[in-house]
Structure formats: C-alpha cells, structure tokens
Design a protein around this motif. Structure first.
Motif, PDB file in Angstrom:
ATOM      1  N   SER A 137       3.143 -12.609  -2.193  1.00  0.00           N
ATOM      2  CA  SER A 137       3.085 -13.121  -3.555  1.00  0.00           C
ATOM      3  C   SER A 137       3.264 -11.965  -4.532  1.00  0.00           C
ATOM      4  O   SER A 137       2.722 -10.876  -4.334  1.00  0.00           O
ATOM      5  CB  SER A 137       1.764 -13.833  -3.789  1.00  0.00           C
ATOM      6  OG  SER A 137       1.696 -14.979  -2.951  1.00  0.00           O
ATOM      7  N   CYS A 138       4.032 -12.202  -5.575  1.00  0.00           N
ATOM      8  CA  CYS A 138       4.511 -11.066  -6.355  1.00  0.00           C
ATOM      9  C   CYS A 138       4.622 -11.372  -7.843  1.00  0.00           C
ATOM     10  O   CYS A 138       4.550 -12.526  -8.269  1.00  0.00           O
ATOM     11  CB  CYS A 138       5.876 -10.634  -5.823  1.00  0.00           C
ATOM     12  SG  CYS A 138       7.115 -11.958  -5.857  1.00  0.00           S
ATOM     13  N   ARG A 139       4.803 -10.318  -8.594  1.00  0.00           N
ATOM     14  CA  ARG A 139       5.093 -10.408 -10.025  1.00  0.00           C
ATOM     15  C   ARG A 139       6.385  -9.656 -10.308  1.00  0.00           C
ATOM     16  O   ARG A 139       6.719  -8.686  -9.631  1.00  0.00           O
ATOM     17  CB  ARG A 139       3.944  -9.819 -10.854  1.00  0.00           C
ATOM     18  CG  ARG A 139       2.705 -10.703 -10.887  1.00  0.00           C
ATOM     19  CD  ARG A 139       1.660 -10.119 -11.820  1.00  0.00           C
ATOM     20  NE  ARG A 139       0.492 -10.965 -11.944  1.00  0.00           N
ATOM     21  CZ  ARG A 139       0.368 -11.977 -12.788  1.00  0.00           C
ATOM     22  NH1 ARG A 139       1.369 -12.290 -13.574  1.00  0.00           N
ATOM     23  NH2 ARG A 139      -0.747 -12.681 -12.851  1.00  0.00           N
ATOM     24  N   ARG A 140       7.069 -10.110 -11.333  1.00  0.00           N
ATOM     25  CA  ARG A 140       8.315  -9.448 -11.709  1.00  0.00           C
ATOM     26  C   ARG A 140       7.987  -8.107 -12.376  1.00  0.00           C
ATOM     27  O   ARG A 140       7.151  -8.032 -13.272  1.00  0.00           O
ATOM     28  CB  ARG A 140       9.104 -10.332 -12.675  1.00  0.00           C
ATOM     29  CG  ARG A 140      10.514  -9.814 -12.947  1.00  0.00           C
ATOM     30  CD  ARG A 140      11.201 -10.703 -13.965  1.00  0.00           C
ATOM     31  NE  ARG A 140      11.551 -11.994 -13.408  1.00  0.00           N
ATOM     32  CZ  ARG A 140      12.696 -12.251 -12.783  1.00  0.00           C
ATOM     33  NH1 ARG A 140      13.580 -11.271 -12.605  1.00  0.00           N
ATOM     34  NH2 ARG A 140      12.957 -13.453 -12.316  1.00  0.00           N
ATOM     35  N   TRP A 145      10.692  -7.265  -8.009  1.00  0.00           N
ATOM     36  CA  TRP A 145       9.371  -7.863  -7.821  1.00  0.00           C
ATOM     37  C   TRP A 145       8.522  -6.933  -6.955  1.00  0.00           C
ATOM     38  O   TRP A 145       9.014  -6.295  -6.031  1.00  0.00           O
ATOM     39  CB  TRP A 145       9.484  -9.208  -7.116  1.00  0.00           C
ATOM     40  CG  TRP A 145      10.350 -10.200  -7.819  1.00  0.00           C
ATOM     41  CD1 TRP A 145       9.959 -11.160  -8.722  1.00  0.00           C
ATOM     42  CD2 TRP A 145      11.763 -10.343  -7.692  1.00  0.00           C
ATOM     43  NE1 TRP A 145      11.043 -11.876  -9.156  1.00  0.00           N
ATOM     44  CE2 TRP A 145      12.163 -11.404  -8.545  1.00  0.00           C
ATOM     45  CE3 TRP A 145      12.735  -9.673  -6.942  1.00  0.00           C
ATOM     46  CZ2 TRP A 145      13.486 -11.805  -8.664  1.00  0.00           C
ATOM     47  CZ3 TRP A 145      14.058 -10.070  -7.061  1.00  0.00           C
ATOM     48  CH2 TRP A 145      14.421 -11.124  -7.901  1.00  0.00           C
ATOM     49  N   ALA A 179       5.484 -16.865  -6.589  1.00  0.00           N
ATOM     50  CA  ALA A 179       5.924 -16.170  -7.798  1.00  0.00           C
ATOM     51  C   ALA A 179       4.814 -16.340  -8.822  1.00  0.00           C
ATOM     52  O   ALA A 179       4.727 -17.356  -9.512  1.00  0.00           O
ATOM     53  CB  ALA A 179       7.233 -16.757  -8.310  1.00  0.00           C
ATOM     54  N   ASP A 190      11.698 -19.466  -9.917  1.00  0.00           N
ATOM     55  CA  ASP A 190      12.384 -18.192 -10.156  1.00  0.00           C
ATOM     56  C   ASP A 190      13.638 -18.200  -9.273  1.00  0.00           C
ATOM     57  O   ASP A 190      13.589 -17.882  -8.088  1.00  0.00           O
ATOM     58  CB  ASP A 190      11.460 -17.024  -9.794  1.00  0.00           C
ATOM     59  CG  ASP A 190      12.049 -15.655 -10.143  1.00  0.00           C
ATOM     60  OD1 ASP A 190      13.294 -15.532 -10.150  1.00  0.00           O
ATOM     61  OD2 ASP A 190      11.271 -14.726 -10.392  1.00  0.00           O
ATOM     62  N   LEU A 193      14.706 -14.937  -7.461  1.00  0.00           N
ATOM     63  CA  LEU A 193      13.835 -14.580  -6.343  1.00  0.00           C
ATOM     64  C   LEU A 193      14.153 -15.434  -5.118  1.00  0.00           C
ATOM     65  O   LEU A 193      14.252 -14.916  -3.999  1.00  0.00           O
ATOM     66  CB  LEU A 193      12.369 -14.731  -6.742  1.00  0.00           C
ATOM     67  CG  LEU A 193      11.334 -14.414  -5.658  1.00  0.00           C
ATOM     68  CD1 LEU A 193      11.517 -13.010  -5.101  1.00  0.00           C
ATOM     69  CD2 LEU A 193       9.915 -14.595  -6.210  1.00  0.00           C
ATOM     70  N   TYR A 207       8.556 -20.538  -0.524  1.00  0.00           N
ATOM     71  CA  TYR A 207       8.420 -20.097  -1.915  1.00  0.00           C
ATOM     72  C   TYR A 207       7.526 -21.083  -2.653  1.00  0.00           C
ATOM     73  O   TYR A 207       7.639 -22.306  -2.490  1.00  0.00           O
ATOM     74  CB  TYR A 207       9.795 -20.031  -2.593  1.00  0.00           C
ATOM     75  CG  TYR A 207       9.708 -19.884  -4.101  1.00  0.00           C
ATOM     76  CD1 TYR A 207       9.682 -18.628  -4.704  1.00  0.00           C
ATOM     77  CD2 TYR A 207       9.612 -21.003  -4.922  1.00  0.00           C
ATOM     78  CE1 TYR A 207       9.571 -18.501  -6.082  1.00  0.00           C
ATOM     79  CE2 TYR A 207       9.497 -20.887  -6.297  1.00  0.00           C
ATOM     80  CZ  TYR A 207       9.472 -19.637  -6.873  1.00  0.00           C
ATOM     81  OH  TYR A 207       9.355 -19.514  -8.234  1.00  0.00           O
TER      82      TYR A 207
END
Length: 261
Positions: A137-140, A145, A179, A190, A193, A207
């Motif tokens: 799990s990520c952030r831009r 990311w 995301a 996203d 992504l 996702y």
C-alpha cells in the motif's frame, strides 16, 4: 481476467469503510463513510455463499482480532487477513483459518525495508510462500509511489518499481496494493498505478482505492490486460454505497468463471 475481490475492513472491532488518508494513530481526524450493523461473520458468510475467494480482512489498528477471527471461523481457508501480522503470529492466523496472511509494516522497521524480517516471516510459515501476501500500500511521491506503513501515515523509502517487485516475488504468492491517497474517496482509481503494476508484477495483484463502479472493473481489466484484480469498498451497496451493487460484482466474477477467465 480481472476479478472483483471483496473486503472486510475492521476498525475498533466493527466493520467500517473509512477514508484511508484520515486514519491516524489517535484517529483524531478519522472520516468514516460507513459503520455496519452486521458483524464480520455476516460478510464472511455472504462471500462464502457466492464463493468470492481472495477477499481480505484488514485490521485497522487495535481491538480487531476477535472480529477477524470470527470472520475466518465462518469461512476457513476462504479469506486473507492483514493488519499487525509479523513473524510471531503469522502461523497462528493461518491456523485460525486464514488462506493467506498479509504483511506490511513489520517489513519496514524505522521505515526501511528489512529482508531479514521477510525471511523470518517466511520461516514462521514453514517456508510456504503460497501463504504470504505482501501489502505494498502506497502514496504518490513525485512521479512515482512509495510504500506507506502505520495506517498509511508513514511513507517509507521503498519505491514501487520493477527491481523492488522482483526482489519480493520469490517470497510471496500475491501483492495487495492500496492506493492510500484514493482509498475511501470513491473518486476513481489511480489509472497510472494500475497500469504500472500490470507491467512490473509477475504475481497476482489486487488493487484497492477509489473503485466505484462496474465501469472501474472494466477499466482495470483494460489497463492491466486482465492481470490486476480490483477491490471495491465504500461504493458498494452492502457498505452503504450507491455506486455499484454487490450482486453486479459477483455476477462479474461469475461471467469470467464461466468464460474460463
């Protein structure tokens, strides 16, 4: 072919849908889209009835273990579980009925990836990588990311890129990617992504974040050439949403099963 993947998000012992970016340690700014009157076992039973495999039970903070165990007991071997999983408890969750365990924060002590810790989790699972899902799990950040841990509030230095995915793939059977910037907003996926994940991942990928309609399932299928699955949460009618019905999502999966997808 892209499948709909169900979820059971747990917060303070209840099934909830929240805006991911507002989840903090003290929950002072928490924004909740929906709190269910039903226990976790209700959703596990629903998913079991329609054979919707590969769904994830996510414990968002403390106080959720009884509810998670209740869901797993309702459908042993049918659900994955994540949130607070580490080497010391991974096997016990499999023994409690989890098809796979999902792990994130434990792999990033002080925000840096630890291959040693990944080895220790796999060893706890008797070397069985089929029982492990790695949550990326990520952030831009800029044009890319980075993995976010601790309820998606701490951004690590671990980039989502081809080399890092290749490093992880021998140790697990799937990736789960929320995301976090889109989670719970029902504002669309996203797209960059999703497309990127399909290009760099050889293993199955789910996702989550921003999914709101059957059209989003079609979009993910097109962008990923059917290689990425989609979780829909807050937009789903069983979680108080108005974007798409659970029946439409399960029928999507049924059609793909019938066509051999």
């Amino acid at each position: 072919m892209t499948r709909f993947r169900p979820c059971i998000d747990l917060h303070a012992g209840s099934v909830k849908q929240i805006v991911g970016g507002t989840l903090t340690i003290d929950d002072a700014e928490l924004k909740t889209n929906y709190t269910s009157e039903h226990p976790s076992a209700y959703y596990a039973q629903l998913y079991k009835k329609h054979d919707l495999r590969g769904g994830h039970v996510i414990m968002l903070g403390p106080g959720n273990e009884p509810a998670a165990r209740e869901a797993l007991a309702e459908w042993p071997g049918g659900l994955q579980v994540g949130g607070g999983i580490e080497d010391s408890n991974a096997k016990s969750w499999v023994e409690a009925g989890a098809e796979r365990v999902i792990i994130t924060s434990f792999l990033f002590p002080s925000g840096s990836f630890s291959l040693e810790r990944l080895h220790s989790v796999l060893q706890a699972l008797d070397g069985d990588s089929s029982k492990l899902v790695i949550d990326l799990s990520c952030r831009r950040v800029g044009d890319g990311w980075k993995v976010a841990m601790d309820r998606w509030q701490t951004i690590t230095g671990f980039e989502i890129n081809r080399d890092n995915i290749a490093l992880l793939e021998p140790y697990c059977s799937e990736f789960l990617v929320h995301a976090a910037d889109a989670e719970g907003l029902q504002a669309g996926i996203d797209e960059r992504l999703v497309s990127y994940l399909s290009k760099i991942c050889a293993l199955p990928v789910t996702y989550a974040g921003g999914g709101r309609s059957i059209e989003d399932l079609e979009l993910v299928e097109r962008l990923s050439d059917g290689k990425v699955d989609l979780t829909i949460g807050s937009a789903l009618d069983i979680f108080g949403g108005k974007g798409v019905t659970f029946d439409a999502c399960r029928q999507w999966n049924a059609r793909r099963l019938q066509s051999g997808g």
